[in-house]
Scaffold this motif. Structure first.
Motif, PDB file in Angstrom:
ATOM      1  N   ASP A 255      14.948  10.378  37.040  1.00 20.32           N
ATOM      2  CA  ASP A 255      15.499  10.626  38.371  1.00 20.32           C
ATOM      3  C   ASP A 255      14.637  10.046  39.492  1.00 20.32           C
ATOM      4  OD1 ASP A 255      14.427  14.150  38.461  1.00 20.32           O
ATOM      5  OD2 ASP A 255      13.342  12.267  38.220  1.00 20.32           O
TER       6      ASP A 255
ATOM      7  N   ARG B 267      23.555   9.006  55.912  1.00 27.42           N
ATOM      8  CA  ARG B 267      24.461   8.530  54.851  1.00 27.42           C
ATOM      9  C   ARG B 267      24.615   9.587  53.767  1.00 27.42           C
ATOM     10  NH1 ARG B 267      26.009   5.711  50.188  1.00 27.42           N
ATOM     11  NH2 ARG B 267      24.527   6.915  49.020  1.00 27.42           N
TER      12      ARG B 267
ATOM     13  N   GLU C 260      24.590  20.596  48.566  1.00 28.85           N
ATOM     14  CA  GLU C 260      25.556  20.146  47.546  1.00 28.85           C
ATOM     15  C   GLU C 260      25.714  21.222  46.475  1.00 28.85           C
ATOM     16  OE1 GLU C 260      25.154  16.037  45.977  1.00 28.85           O
ATOM     17  OE2 GLU C 260      23.679  15.772  47.555  1.00 28.85           O
TER      18      GLU C 260
ATOM     19  N   TRP D 148      16.937  15.186  53.530  1.00 29.27           N
ATOM     20  CA  TRP D 148      17.598  14.899  52.253  1.00 29.27           C
ATOM     21  C   TRP D 148      17.500  16.077  51.281  1.00 29.27           C
ATOM     22  CZ3 TRP D 148      15.014  14.606  47.514  1.00 29.27           C
ATOM     23  CH2 TRP D 148      13.608  14.511  47.571  1.00 29.27           C
TER      24      TRP D 148
ATOM     25  N   TYR E 267      12.554   9.149  44.695  1.00 25.72           N
ATOM     26  CA  TYR E 267      13.637   9.833  44.022  1.00 25.72           C
ATOM     27  C   TYR E 267      14.997   9.247  44.399  1.00 25.72           C
ATOM     28  CZ  TYR E 267      10.387  13.264  42.302  1.00 25.72           C
ATOM     29  OH  TYR E 267       9.353  13.860  41.636  1.00 25.72           O
TER      30      TYR E 267
ATOM     31  N   ARG F   9      20.110  18.546  52.286  1.00 26.88           N
ATOM     32  CA  ARG F   9      21.409  18.004  51.903  1.00 26.88           C
ATOM     33  C   ARG F   9      21.664  18.224  50.416  1.00 26.88           C
ATOM     34  NH1 ARG F   9      21.560  13.944  48.409  1.00 26.88           N
ATOM     35  NH2 ARG F   9      20.318  12.556  49.682  1.00 26.88           N
TER      36      ARG F   9
ATOM     37  N   TYR G 276      13.412  20.894  46.239  1.00 23.85           N
ATOM     38  CA  TYR G 276      14.390  19.979  45.629  1.00 23.85           C
ATOM     39  C   TYR G 276      14.715  20.416  44.207  1.00 23.85           C
ATOM     40  CZ  TYR G 276      16.275  15.532  43.821  1.00 23.85           C
ATOM     41  OH  TYR G 276      17.045  14.569  43.234  1.00 23.85           O
TER      42      TYR G 276
ATOM     43  N   GLY H 107      17.618  10.916  44.430  1.00 25.33           N
ATOM     44  CA  GLY H 107      18.271  11.932  45.262  1.00 25.33           C
ATOM     45  C   GLY H 107      17.933  11.849  46.730  1.00 25.33           C
ATOM     46  N   GLU H 108      16.916  11.056  47.090  1.00 27.64           N
ATOM     47  CA  GLU H 108      16.573  10.934  48.513  1.00 27.64           C
ATOM     48  C   GLU H 108      17.690  10.256  49.285  1.00 27.64           C
ATOM     49  OE1 GLU H 108      11.842  10.183  47.794  1.00 27.64           O
ATOM     50  OE2 GLU H 108      12.665   9.615  49.724  1.00 27.64           O
ATOM     51  N   CYS H 109      18.388   9.335  48.626  1.00 24.21           N
ATOM     52  CA  CYS H 109      19.443   8.597  49.331  1.00 24.21           C
ATOM     53  C   CYS H 109      20.829   8.854  48.742  1.00 24.21           C
ATOM     54  CB  CYS H 109      19.204   7.092  49.268  1.00 24.21           C
ATOM     55  SG  CYS H 109      17.665   6.592  50.004  1.00 24.21           S
ATOM     56  N   HIS H 110      20.879   9.233  47.470  1.00 21.54           N
ATOM     57  CA  HIS H 110      22.164   9.349  46.783  1.00 21.54           C
ATOM     58  C   HIS H 110      22.518  10.808  46.532  1.00 21.54           C
ATOM     59  CE1 HIS H 110      22.335   5.041  45.864  1.00 21.54           C
ATOM     60  NE2 HIS H 110      21.048   5.108  45.613  1.00 21.54           N
ATOM     61  N   THR H 111      23.832  11.082  46.634  1.00 20.87           N
ATOM     62  CA  THR H 111      24.298  12.418  46.300  1.00 20.87           C
ATOM     63  C   THR H 111      24.325  12.563  44.774  1.00 20.87           C
ATOM     64  OG1 THR H 111      26.601  11.676  46.261  1.00 20.87           O
ATOM     65  CG2 THR H 111      25.759  12.521  48.368  1.00 20.87           C
ATOM     66  N   ALA H 112      24.462  13.806  44.305  1.00 20.13           N
ATOM     67  CA  ALA H 112      24.487  14.054  42.859  1.00 20.13           C
ATOM     68  C   ALA H 112      25.677  13.347  42.222  1.00 20.13           C
ATOM     69  CB  ALA H 112      24.560  15.558  42.603  1.00 20.13           C
TER      70      ALA H 112
END
Lengths: 597, 180
Positions: free
Chosen positions: B120, A174, A139, A132, B29, A135, A59, B31-36
């Motif tokens: 974060d 999501r 990005e 995740w 984190y 993902r 990560y 970032g586990e669920c949300h994009t940057a």
């Protein structure tokens, strides 16, 4: 007689044996060798920690690579590929098989041992199945190679379908949908459509819509409509609760499920309102209809607290589209729920007012204030009055101070006086008068002095543009107060401002100010950026000082992240130096999970 | 049965009240669920605009965890100061050391809060906050002990007065008897 004694003895012996078995059952004595249990627990713990560390490393490398790509620093692609390889290495079938095997073995264990191993096995399963990290890395890859990123995300969406935990499955889908939205909108929508929980699905469509809106695409309306449809689908979800077990009595079960049903209705109302607000720019008539539906759903909830909070949330969103209507809707919230009413009414004040004066004089503000005074919980009442006072501090300081006098807690009162002082920063007399209202007790004055220091710092920032000499005086006072308050973070924050005006002070601050390495590094990086912007020849030295402090942070992940931020900031002025700092960040990221010596 | 039902309902209500929809997802984190992109759009996380009881219904479990931590520490800081003031008014004693400790933790918390937007993960806030909460807990324990000690002293004081009074009456009675 003898026969009777014999029968009684047999009965007693039988009962004793049966109760002993029950006792054994209750204590859950395991049939497994304790040494095997201990060995399996140890193995599971080591594997879980190892996978967590690998995921963390992947990560962080992904984030580094993404930051490098943003700044056009060479090596970004290699870093991202390295991160991807590492992330995929975590998701091997062998790791999942290990967790599955141990879970099967632990079924015969005592409940206490099962409770010890279950969280470890959950961690291994999550690390081996969740996508995740991949993902997040995709990005970053998307910044240099969109096609590759789309391929990775499409595969991630397929892999996410196999995640055993339905909640993580939906959350990962999501995230993948959100990442795809800017690259391949139709695919993003189809990934979102696979999310089974309607709440998360609605949330996913909202994110897709926001991305499309930011790109100026009309596809956004489609996403927001889908979000609204998913919000409606939330009402059809079956209520459930983790609190319910086989032993739960039926009437308790019914009550818990009824509560969960109310919660679902509240989510539906909120999600519908959010979709309606987003739809406003594309189809106002549809937006109005969605808002009406959201209001209906909220009003239909039969649990009074859930209903009032849902209505308040809907009103808060509606305030972004139609403050008058939102205010009228908020007024419908039942008495006894003043906290919910207040939150909605305050939202109607801010967007509705064209200027600060309009906010102060508005009927919405008057209503909000009277509702704030009626809140029963003392802390919430104090916070509400604080918010009201701070909102009008700029245009009506006297009124703000009057409201502050009603607040029961000194610390919150002082925050309001500080806000009034900052609002009066243009007038020295008014500023000093407002600041003097913050009393410094004989003992334990650190918090009061801290509040004053923050106000002085904020006032200095306002003055800096027009009168640097006056600003310097304010900053010096602020620095002295921050030292009295023994706040290293605030001292460094003020040092950044002081060094902008008086660069020669840096060395004395660096030598005397305390604080952890992260705080120091952050402040030095800001100073270096300010000096670089001015073309000061000493800027490179300060970048080096910032890097040294950031490298000294003991947590490798935090150190890598800090170095990455410093490098990103430095890249605007010196790409070569930035590349070197990124190199140091990569070194630190490579050590994540390594045993600290 | 009614008591048991009530008890279970209370626990259920408390747990549901303070537990978000995705309760067991104690993800750390952002970032586990949300994009940057989403994370960059978060804005100020420390701004107060609604009570914690309304906040519990937020979709994001991480945000709710953070708001819970914030609420607990901030409300305890102001309330314990209030308790100290009440104790001082009641007992006419001024335990400055407690006041200074609480003051110091208030500044520590303010420093922590000022660094939130660079964090974060939930743990980045929750772990240092746990230390502050633990320290505040010790202040509260000492405060309660002082209250109990004051109560005990009151009882002992009243008891001593009663004993003295009875002794005086006894002495007077004895004196009269001896005279006679």
């Amino acid at each position: 007689m003898l026969k009777r004694i014999f029968a009684i003895t047999c009965t007693v012996a039988l009962l004793a044996v049966l109760s002993s078995c029950a006792e054994n059952g209750k204590e859950g004595k395991s049939v497994v060798d304790p040494k095997v249990v201990a060995a399996d627990l140890d193995k599971a713990g080591k594997v879980a920690d190892s996978l967590d560390n690998m995921n963390m490393k992947a990560y962080e490398l992904g984030r580094l690579g993404s930051a490098m790509a943003d700044q056009g620093v060479p090596g970004a692609s290699d870093t991202l590929n390295q991160a991807l390889t590492l992330a995929m290495g975590v998701r091997t079938p062998a790791n999942l098989a290990l967790a599955t095997g141990l879970r099967e073995q632990s079924k015969d264990w005592a409940p206490k041992d099962q409770q010890s191993i279950d969280p470890l096995l959950d961690r291994i399963t999550n690390d081996s199945t969740r996508v995740w990290v991949i993902r997040s890395i995709a990005e970053g890859i998307a910044k240099t190679d969109k096609a590759k990123a789309v391929g990775i995300l499409e595969q991630a969406a397929k892999d996410a379908q196999a995640i055993p935990d339905p909640r993580y499955r939906d959350l990962d889908l999501r995230g993948v949908s959100g990442a795809l939205a800017g690259l391949d909108f139709p695919t993003a929508m189809s990934v979102a459509a696979n999310i089974s929980d309607a709440r998360i699905r609605s949330w996913a469509y909202m994110e897709d819509g926001d991305v499309a809106k930011a790109d100026g695409s009309k596809d956004a309306a489609q996403a927001f409509q889908a979000a609204g449809d998913s919000a409606e689908a939330v009402l059809k979800m079956t209520p459930s609760s983790e609190l319910i077990t086989d032993a739960t009595p039926a009437d308790v079960k019914a009550k818990v499920l009824a509560f969960d049903e109310a919660q679902l209705e509240a989510y539906a109302a909120r999600a519908m309102a959010n979709a309606a607000l987003a739809m406003k720019d594309y189809d106002p008539a549809k937006s109005a209809a969605m808002f009406t539906r959201a209001e209906q759903i909220a009003e239909s909830i039969d649990k009074p607290y859930t209903k009032s909070y849902a209505m308040s949330d809907v009103a808060m969103v509606l305030a972004g589209a139609n403050p008058g209507e939102a205010d009228a809707y908020a007024s419908k919230i039942a008495d006894g729920h003043e906290d919910a009413k207040f939150a909605a009414m305050m939202k109607c004040v801010s967007p509705g007012a064209a200027s600060c004066n309009a906010a102060c004089d508005s009927t919405e503000m008057t209503k909000a204030l009277s509702v704030a005074e009626a809140i029963s919980d003392p802390y919430d009442r104090a916070k509400a009055l604080e918010l009201t006072a701070k909102t009008i501090a700029a245009c009506d300081p006297a009124k703000a101070e009057e409201i502050a006098d009603k607040i029961e807690y000194t610390a919150l009162q002082d925050d309001v006086y500080a806000a009034v002082a900052v609002a009066s920063a243009g007038d020295d007399k008014k500023f000093d008068k407002a600041l003097d209202k913050i009393e410094e007790p004989r003992f334990a004055k650190a918090e009061a002095v801290y509040t004053k220091a923050c106000a002085l710092d904020a006032a200095g920032a306002i003055k800096e543009k027009t009168d640097p000499a006056a600003a310097l005086k304010l900053y010096n006072k602020a620095a002295s107060d921050a030292a009295d308050a023994k706040s290293p973070a605030l001292q460094w924050k003020i040092a950044v401002a002081l060094c902008r005006i008086n660069p020669d002070k840096l060395m004395s601050y660096a030598a005397t100010l305390e604080g952890d390495d992260a705080t120091k590094a952050d402040a030095l990086a800001q100073i270096a950026a300010d000096w670089s912007a001015k073309g000061d020849y000493r800027a490179p030295m300060v970048w080096d000082m910032a890097v040294k402090s950031a490298s000294a942070v003991s947590d490798n992940a935090a150190s890598a992240e800090l170095l990455s931020k410093i490098a990103s900031s430095c890249a605007k002025y010196d790409k070569t130096r930035a590349a070197a700092i990124f190199g140091k960040a990569l070194e630190k990221a490579g050590k994540i999970g390594a045993v600290q010596s | 049965m009614t008591g048991r039902v009530r008890g279970l309902l209370f626990i259920a209500a408390l747990a549901v009240l303070l537990t978000p929809a995705f309760a067991a997802a104690k993800d750390n984190y952002c970032g586990e669920c949300h994009t940057a992109r989403e994370i960059a759009s978060f804005g100020s996380l420390t701004k107060w605009d609604r009570s914690i009881y309304q906040q519990k219904d937020t979709l994001c479990p991480g945000l709710f965890e953070f708001k819970k931590e914030q609420y607990f520490t901030e409300s305890r800081l102001v309330k314990y100061n209030g308790f100290l003031t009440a104790l001082e008014e009641q007992t006419r004693r001024y335990p400055e050391y407690l006041r200074e400790d609480l003051d110091h933790y208030g500044v520590q918390y303010a420093d922590l809060k000022s660094q939130v937007n660079g964090m974060d993960s939930i743990d980045a806030f929750a772990v240092p906050n746990l230390k502050i909460k633990k320290n505040m807990g010790e202040v509260y324990t000492t405060l309660n002990k002082l209250r109990e000690d004051y109560g005990m002293e009151k009882v002992i004081g009243l008891g001593l007065l009663a004993v003295l009074f009875i002794s005086l009456l006894f002495f007077l009675g004895l004196k009269k008897t001896v005279k006679e």
